[in-house]
Design a protein around this motif. Structure first.
Motif, PDB file in Angstrom:
ATOM      1  N   PHE A 161     -23.358  28.759 -19.252  1.00  0.00           N
ATOM      2  CA  PHE A 161     -25.052  29.780 -19.684  1.00  0.00           C
ATOM      3  C   PHE A 161     -24.080  31.108 -20.191  1.00  0.00           C
ATOM      4  N   ILE A 162     -24.744  31.682 -20.282  1.00  0.00           N
ATOM      5  CA  ILE A 162     -24.738  33.575 -20.536  1.00  0.00           C
ATOM      6  C   ILE A 162     -25.110  34.242 -19.129  1.00  0.00           C
ATOM      7  N   HIS A 163     -24.529  35.303 -19.548  1.00  0.00           N
ATOM      8  CA  HIS A 163     -24.674  36.439 -18.413  1.00  0.00           C
ATOM      9  C   HIS A 163     -24.107  37.715 -18.604  1.00  0.00           C
ATOM     10  N   ASP A 164     -24.795  39.375 -18.194  1.00  0.00           N
ATOM     11  CA  ASP A 164     -24.095  40.181 -19.206  1.00  0.00           C
ATOM     12  C   ASP A 164     -23.108  40.584 -17.588  1.00  0.00           C
ATOM     13  N   SER A 165     -21.947  40.600 -17.847  1.00  0.00           N
ATOM     14  CA  SER A 165     -20.677  40.540 -16.761  1.00  0.00           C
ATOM     15  C   SER A 165     -21.541  42.066 -16.161  1.00  0.00           C
ATOM     16  N   GLU A 166     -21.841  43.163 -16.612  1.00  0.00           N
ATOM     17  CA  GLU A 166     -22.013  44.257 -15.746  1.00  0.00           C
ATOM     18  C   GLU A 166     -23.100  44.597 -14.436  1.00  0.00           C
ATOM     19  N   SER A 167     -24.208  43.164 -15.316  1.00  0.00           N
ATOM     20  CA  SER A 167     -25.360  43.297 -13.939  1.00  0.00           C
ATOM     21  C   SER A 167     -25.607  42.129 -13.458  1.00  0.00           C
ATOM     22  N   LEU A 168     -24.787  41.202 -13.915  1.00  0.00           N
ATOM     23  CA  LEU A 168     -24.373  40.096 -13.324  1.00  0.00           C
ATOM     24  C   LEU A 168     -22.237  39.877 -13.287  1.00  0.00           C
ATOM     25  N   ILE A 271     -28.914  30.614 -21.536  1.00  0.00           N
ATOM     26  CA  ILE A 271     -28.254  29.017 -22.471  1.00  0.00           C
ATOM     27  C   ILE A 271     -28.039  29.111 -23.518  1.00  0.00           C
ATOM     28  N   SER A 272     -27.256  27.708 -23.373  1.00  0.00           N
ATOM     29  CA  SER A 272     -26.937  27.282 -24.598  1.00  0.00           C
ATOM     30  C   SER A 272     -26.067  26.075 -24.693  1.00  0.00           C
ATOM     31  N   PHE A 273     -25.929  25.057 -26.330  1.00  0.00           N
ATOM     32  CA  PHE A 273     -25.332  24.291 -25.957  1.00  0.00           C
ATOM     33  C   PHE A 273     -24.562  24.778 -26.339  1.00  0.00           C
ATOM     34  N   ASN A 274     -23.802  25.440 -27.281  1.00  0.00           N
ATOM     35  CA  ASN A 274     -22.749  26.067 -28.100  1.00  0.00           C
ATOM     36  C   ASN A 274     -21.529  27.229 -26.971  1.00  0.00           C
ATOM     37  N   PRO A 275     -20.577  27.117 -26.496  1.00  0.00           N
ATOM     38  CA  PRO A 275     -19.832  27.791 -25.752  1.00  0.00           C
ATOM     39  C   PRO A 275     -19.301  29.648 -26.563  1.00  0.00           C
ATOM     40  N   ASN A 276     -19.212  28.913 -27.754  1.00  0.00           N
ATOM     41  CA  ASN A 276     -19.542  30.585 -28.334  1.00  0.00           C
ATOM     42  C   ASN A 276     -20.318  31.203 -29.079  1.00  0.00           C
ATOM     43  N   ALA A 277     -21.661  29.970 -28.653  1.00  0.00           N
ATOM     44  CA  ALA A 277     -22.734  31.301 -28.859  1.00  0.00           C
ATOM     45  C   ALA A 277     -23.031  32.740 -28.458  1.00  0.00           C
ATOM     46  N   VAL A 278     -21.770  32.689 -27.892  1.00  0.00           N
ATOM     47  CA  VAL A 278     -22.230  34.559 -27.337  1.00  0.00           C
ATOM     48  C   VAL A 278     -21.419  35.245 -28.585  1.00  0.00           C
ATOM     49  N   TYR A 279     -20.691  34.870 -29.133  1.00  0.00           N
ATOM     50  CA  TYR A 279     -19.845  35.909 -29.979  1.00  0.00           C
ATOM     51  C   TYR A 279     -20.587  35.999 -30.956  1.00  0.00           C
ATOM     52  N   SER A 280     -21.255  35.310 -31.457  1.00  0.00           N
ATOM     53  CA  SER A 280     -22.371  35.337 -32.863  1.00  0.00           C
ATOM     54  C   SER A 280     -23.102  36.505 -32.640  1.00  0.00           C
ATOM     55  N   ALA A 281     -23.981  35.413 -31.675  1.00  0.00           N
ATOM     56  CA  ALA A 281     -24.884  36.937 -30.826  1.00  0.00           C
ATOM     57  C   ALA A 281     -24.718  38.607 -30.974  1.00  0.00           C
ATOM     58  N   GLN A 282     -23.310  38.380 -29.963  1.00  0.00           N
ATOM     59  CA  GLN A 282     -22.782  39.684 -30.312  1.00  0.00           C
ATOM     60  C   GLN A 282     -22.071  40.152 -31.219  1.00  0.00           C
ATOM     61  N   ALA A 283     -21.663  38.932 -32.356  1.00  0.00           N
ATOM     62  CA  ALA A 283     -21.831  40.284 -33.430  1.00  0.00           C
ATOM     63  C   ALA A 283     -23.048  40.079 -34.448  1.00  0.00           C
ATOM     64  N   ASP A 289     -21.930  43.705 -26.046  1.00  0.00           N
ATOM     65  CA  ASP A 289     -20.683  42.591 -25.974  1.00  0.00           C
ATOM     66  C   ASP A 289     -20.429  42.426 -24.407  1.00  0.00           C
ATOM     67  N   THR A 290     -20.793  42.993 -23.769  1.00  0.00           N
ATOM     68  CA  THR A 290     -20.350  42.726 -21.695  1.00  0.00           C
ATOM     69  C   THR A 290     -20.883  41.086 -21.580  1.00  0.00           C
ATOM     70  N   THR A 291     -22.176  41.063 -22.427  1.00  0.00           N
ATOM     71  CA  THR A 291     -21.927  39.800 -22.062  1.00  0.00           C
ATOM     72  C   THR A 291     -20.977  38.405 -21.999  1.00  0.00           C
ATOM     73  N   LYS A 292     -21.288  37.033 -21.155  1.00  0.00           N
ATOM     74  CA  LYS A 292     -20.167  36.095 -21.339  1.00  0.00           C
ATOM     75  C   LYS A 292     -20.576  34.563 -20.804  1.00  0.00           C
ATOM     76  N   ALA A 293     -20.387  33.796 -21.899  1.00  0.00           N
ATOM     77  CA  ALA A 293     -20.615  32.895 -21.507  1.00  0.00           C
ATOM     78  C   ALA A 293     -19.557  32.077 -20.515  1.00  0.00           C
ATOM     79  N   TYR A 294     -19.979  30.484 -19.716  1.00  0.00           N
ATOM     80  CA  TYR A 294     -19.796  30.342 -19.146  1.00  0.00           C
ATOM     81  C   TYR A 294     -20.042  29.101 -18.471  1.00  0.00           C
ATOM     82  N   ALA A 295     -19.091  28.129 -17.809  1.00  0.00           N
ATOM     83  CA  ALA A 295     -19.416  26.728 -17.815  1.00  0.00           C
ATOM     84  C   ALA A 295     -19.202  26.880 -15.674  1.00  0.00           C
TER      85      ALA A 295
END
Length: 386
Positions: A161-168, A271-283, A289-295
């Motif tokens: 799951f991906i969330h914005d660490s600033e708002s959540l 939601i994603s099935f790639n733990p690194n999808a957040v980085y390519s989405a940021q790029a 940039d404040t979004t993070k993936a976690y399990a």
């Protein structure tokens, strides 16, 4: 006579050392490369990600320049559509000149293709790139179904799951917490609509938590077990949908839409099935940039995704060359690049370069038997699909 003895001795030594077998393998691969030149490979693969589509465009250019093979990405929403097409070709006895040369599959679709004898092979251990594959990964089974060399591992998937660490700052660590969060903050959580892959994965992961990963989930589904084990799942979803995004009357189409909705502030978890999808989405500017993936605390539903060749492929040599290239350190390092796709590699890290060498992975939770997938999708559509 001495010459004959000498020749036999040389041959015996070659066999014993493996030199003869290695030479034979090299000759075999040289023939495949020669046959592949000029072939067009129709590759049926999910087309719902711009990052993946761009990566396959790059791979196509490399295959054309290095091997004279043309890779045509046939974008599909669900590979089950391709399985249906192949079943129809089998029924029509179209055993050569098939319309599909290569498929991106796993789990339920692999079992269906294997059971219907729709796959070419075994072929994986004949690939020169096979030596680079990390054999400690669960590459011999796919959703508990033995692969038997009929599909080549391509990457590692994990439900995150991906969330914005600033708002959540402190996101839900379990599905139990997720329901509590949804009830406290209505209209801010959702999941893709099954049978879309990520939506069904959400259901499976939820079922695993609710049943404490009951051992029955590893066996072929039967009606009695299904009714008993899934009862808590439907009770959970009945509560969740009441407070979900758009009141559970509408669901995102897939992972890309959940990322867009997260970026727009409409929902709090993508939601994603790639733990690194957040980085390519940021790029690519799709996420802050404040979004993070976690399990979740219990771990991430995990599997290997694979490449296979239909039994009636019109370009089986070209498909083998394409798969071999996609398993090469060059291609896997680019695929694992956090700024390209970020898909965790199936190669031993010593063969990788750049950010692919250190891609993020979480504690793994195994997939249920593939028969549970179809049963869950069918029941979900019956209850919530209209």
């Amino acid at each position: 006579m001495n010459k004959l003895v000498s020749t036999l001795s040389i041959l015996a030594t070659a066999y014993a050392s493996g030199t003869f077998a290695e030479s034979s393998t090299n000759d075999h691969w040289t023939q495949i490369k020669q046959q592949a030149e000029g072939q067009t490979v129709y590759f049926h693969a999910w087309g719902g990600s711009q990052e993946i589509n761009r990566y396959l465009q790059w791979a196509g250019k490399e295959l054309q320049s290095q091997y004279g093979v043309t890779l045509k990405h046939v974008k599909v929403t669900d590979i089950a559509e391709t399985t249906t097409r192949l079943v129809a070709e089998k029924a029509a006895n179209k055993n050569t000149g098939g319309s599909v040369d290569m498929v991106w599959i796993n789990g339920e679709n692999f079992k269906s293709m294997k059971d219907n004898e729709l796959l070419f092979g075994p072929f994986t251990q004949n690939l020169p790139s096979w030596e680079f594959v990390d054999k400690t990964l669960p590459i011999d089974v796919d959703f508990s179904e033995p692969t038997e060399g009929l599909e080549a591992p391509w990457g590692v998937g994990q439900l995150v799951f991906i969330h914005d660490s600033e708002s959540l700052y402190n996101p839900p660590k379990s599905f139990s917490e997720m329901l509590s969060y949804a009830q406290a903050f209505p209209n801010k959580l959702s999941y893709p609509r099954p049978p879309e892959f990520h939506g069904t994965s959400f259901l499976k992961s939820l079922l695993i938590e609710l049943t404490k990963n009951d051992a029955t989930l590893q066996k072929p589904v039967n009606e009695d077990d299904f009714q008993t084990l899934t009862a808590p799942l439907w009770q959970y979803l009945d509560k969740f949908h009441k407070v979900a995004w758009r009141g559970g009357k509408q669901f995102p189409a897939g992972t890309s839409e959940t990322i867009q909705l997260l970026d727009d502030g409409q929902i709090d978890l993508a939601i994603s099935f790639n733990p690194n999808a957040v980085y390519s989405a940021q790029a690519s500017g799709k996420l802050a940039d404040t979004t993070k993936a976690y399990a979740l605390e219990s771990g991430a539903l995990s599997n290997i995704h694979f490449l296979a060749i239909p039994w009636n492929s019109n370009a089986s040599a070209g498909a083998q060359v394409a798969i071999n290239f996609l398993l090469s350190p060059e291609a896997q390092s680019r695929k694992g690049d956090l700024n390209v796709w970020g898909d965790p590699s199936v190669l031993s890290s010593q063969y990788l370069s750049g950010s692919a060498k250190n891609t993020q992975q979480f504690k793994s939770v195994g997939e249920p038997h593939p028969s549970w997938q179809a049963a869950l999708e069918k029941e979900w559509l019956k209850r919530y699909g209209s």
